[in-house]
Design a protein around this motif. Structure first.
Motif, PDB file in Angstrom:
ATOM      1  N   GLN A  19     -15.206  -3.011  -7.143  1.00 25.58           N
ATOM      2  CA  GLN A  19     -15.353  -2.215  -6.045  1.00 25.58           C
ATOM      3  C   GLN A  19     -14.601  -2.668  -4.911  1.00 25.58           C
ATOM      4  O   GLN A  19     -14.825  -3.774  -4.305  1.00 25.58           O
ATOM      5  CB  GLN A  19     -16.797  -1.957  -5.663  1.00 25.58           C
ATOM      6  CG  GLN A  19     -16.947  -1.052  -4.567  1.00 25.58           C
ATOM      7  CD  GLN A  19     -18.331  -0.748  -3.831  1.00 25.58           C
ATOM      8  OE1 GLN A  19     -19.094  -1.434  -4.315  1.00 25.58           O
ATOM      9  NE2 GLN A  19     -18.583  -0.330  -2.734  1.00 25.58           N
ATOM     10  N   ARG A  20     -13.768  -1.816  -4.345  1.00 27.14           N
ATOM     11  CA  ARG A  20     -12.844  -2.403  -3.229  1.00 27.14           C
ATOM     12  C   ARG A  20     -13.176  -1.330  -2.210  1.00 27.14           C
ATOM     13  O   ARG A  20     -12.773  -0.077  -2.268  1.00 27.14           O
ATOM     14  CB  ARG A  20     -11.471  -2.199  -3.767  1.00 27.14           C
ATOM     15  CG  ARG A  20     -10.771  -3.508  -4.636  1.00 27.14           C
ATOM     16  CD  ARG A  20      -9.467  -3.295  -4.955  1.00 27.14           C
ATOM     17  NE  ARG A  20      -8.841  -4.517  -5.539  1.00 27.14           N
ATOM     18  CZ  ARG A  20      -9.122  -4.601  -7.154  1.00 27.14           C
ATOM     19  NH1 ARG A  20      -9.549  -3.421  -7.527  1.00 27.14           N
ATOM     20  NH2 ARG A  20      -8.640  -5.554  -7.679  1.00 27.14           N
ATOM     21  N   ASP A  21     -13.642  -1.797  -0.742  1.00 27.38           N
ATOM     22  CA  ASP A  21     -13.719  -0.929   0.231  1.00 27.38           C
ATOM     23  C   ASP A  21     -12.631  -0.690   0.858  1.00 27.38           C
ATOM     24  O   ASP A  21     -12.588   0.476   1.425  1.00 27.38           O
ATOM     25  CB  ASP A  21     -14.633  -1.946   1.370  1.00 27.38           C
ATOM     26  CG  ASP A  21     -16.070  -2.199   0.515  1.00 27.38           C
ATOM     27  OD1 ASP A  21     -16.659  -1.508  -0.319  1.00 27.38           O
ATOM     28  OD2 ASP A  21     -16.545  -3.355   1.163  1.00 27.38           O
ATOM     29  N   LYS A  22     -11.340  -1.369   0.773  1.00 27.90           N
ATOM     30  CA  LYS A  22     -10.089  -1.298   1.243  1.00 27.90           C
ATOM     31  C   LYS A  22      -9.160  -1.310   0.209  1.00 27.90           C
ATOM     32  O   LYS A  22      -9.306  -2.171  -0.618  1.00 27.90           O
ATOM     33  CB  LYS A  22      -9.875  -1.921   2.534  1.00 27.90           C
ATOM     34  CG  LYS A  22     -10.906  -1.702   3.938  1.00 27.90           C
ATOM     35  CD  LYS A  22     -10.648  -2.551   4.820  1.00 27.90           C
ATOM     36  CE  LYS A  22     -11.668  -2.233   6.147  1.00 27.90           C
ATOM     37  NZ  LYS A  22     -11.152  -3.144   7.360  1.00 27.90           N
ATOM     38  N   PRO A  23      -7.968  -0.726   0.364  1.00 27.14           N
ATOM     39  CA  PRO A  23      -7.051  -0.901  -0.976  1.00 27.14           C
ATOM     40  C   PRO A  23      -6.510  -2.204  -0.828  1.00 27.14           C
ATOM     41  O   PRO A  23      -6.192  -2.787  -1.834  1.00 27.14           O
ATOM     42  CB  PRO A  23      -5.768  -0.089  -0.270  1.00 27.14           C
ATOM     43  CG  PRO A  23      -6.410   1.058   0.736  1.00 27.14           C
ATOM     44  CD  PRO A  23      -7.605   0.512   1.153  1.00 27.14           C
ATOM     45  N   ASP A  24      -6.354  -3.045   0.391  1.00 31.82           N
ATOM     46  CA  ASP A  24      -6.172  -4.490   0.182  1.00 31.82           C
ATOM     47  C   ASP A  24      -7.135  -5.505   0.020  1.00 31.82           C
ATOM     48  O   ASP A  24      -7.112  -6.674   0.235  1.00 31.82           O
ATOM     49  CB  ASP A  24      -5.421  -4.721   1.494  1.00 31.82           C
ATOM     50  CG  ASP A  24      -6.184  -4.744   2.955  1.00 31.82           C
ATOM     51  OD1 ASP A  24      -7.359  -3.944   2.662  1.00 31.82           O
ATOM     52  OD2 ASP A  24      -5.749  -5.237   3.707  1.00 31.82           O
ATOM     53  N   SER A  25      -8.424  -4.923  -0.427  1.00 33.40           N
ATOM     54  CA  SER A  25      -9.601  -5.586  -0.579  1.00 33.40           C
ATOM     55  C   SER A  25      -9.620  -6.187  -1.932  1.00 33.40           C
ATOM     56  O   SER A  25      -9.481  -5.470  -2.911  1.00 33.40           O
ATOM     57  CB  SER A  25     -10.785  -5.082   0.045  1.00 33.40           C
ATOM     58  OG  SER A  25     -12.057  -5.772  -0.406  1.00 33.40           O
ATOM     59  N   SER A  26     -10.173  -7.455  -2.159  1.00 28.01           N
ATOM     60  CA  SER A  26     -10.328  -8.112  -3.526  1.00 28.01           C
ATOM     61  C   SER A  26     -11.563  -7.329  -4.082  1.00 28.01           C
ATOM     62  O   SER A  26     -11.859  -7.521  -5.486  1.00 28.01           O
ATOM     63  CB  SER A  26      -9.976  -9.493  -3.691  1.00 28.01           C
ATOM     64  OG  SER A  26     -11.051  -9.920  -3.173  1.00 28.01           O
TER      65      SER A  26
END
Length: 203
Positions: free
Chosen positions: A74-81
């Motif tokens: 699950q990524r809260d933001k597109p650039d989050s791992s």
């Protein structure tokens, strides 16, 4: 110096009579001991190691828990791992924290049963879903010696229907938090969940 050692010393300088061969043997022993002492490496000085690490990749082995089949990060933001690994240590003290977020379309009851079984192999599981610890049956061979110190640490559900399980000890534990996705219910599925492992030593 060697020449003087090999010379037969005057009788007045050494009590008692000694033969030349006895002095040669004594000189050889002294020389051997000196060479051995010179060749012996010096004892290493006490070392103190310290460091910090921060990584964006976490595996099931790091978490000490299996990933529910079919679950996705699950990524809260597109650039989050959606994953984090932190470590901090100094000498004999330190800690490691691994955490990851996932999502699944399976019913929350199915995930809850899956992780109750997985956690129970590590000791007595406590259910923090109500904000108060409730012990669940354990299938572990032995629980941690300080398992009685394990608490919910004021961890309370952040959304209605959230399920929170924890196992281990106060300083070394695994935690699973299952949250129904907004707009979904248990029958239609849709779960966001977090897996956390905390390990500390000397703190």
């Amino acid at each position: 110096m060697t020449a003087r050692l090999l010379q037969h010393p005057p009788a007045t300088s050494v009590p008692g009579a000694r033969t030349r061969s006895q002095w040669l043997v004594a000189a050889a022993l002294c020389a051997g001991a000196a060479l051995a002492q010179a060749a012996e490496p010096a004892a290493p000085a006490p070392s103190f190691k310290a460091g910090i690490e921060a990584l964006g990749q976490v595996s099931a082995a790091d978490l000490g828990l299996p990933i529910f089949p079919g679950a996705r990060v699950q990524r809260d933001k597109p650039d989050s791992s959606g994953q984090v690994a932190l470590g901090l240590w100094g000498g004999s003290m330190g800690f490691k924290l691994h955490a990851a977020k996932y999502s699944s379309r399976a019913p929350i009851e199915q995930l809850a049963a899956f992780y109750r079984e997985a956690l129970a192999t590590h000791g007595t599981v406590i259910d923090c879903s109500s904000g108060k610890p409730v012990a669940l049956p354990s299938s572990a061979a032995s629980a941690p010696s300080d398992s009685s110190a394990l608490s919910c640490d004021n961890k309370k559900p952040s959304v209605p229907g959230e399920v929170i399980y924890k196992v281990g000890s106060a300083k070394n534990f695994r935690l699973v938090a299952l949250q129904p996705q907004q707009g979904s219910n248990s029958s239609s599925g849709g779960v966001n969940f977090q897996l956390v492992r905390m390990q500390s030593q000397g703190l």
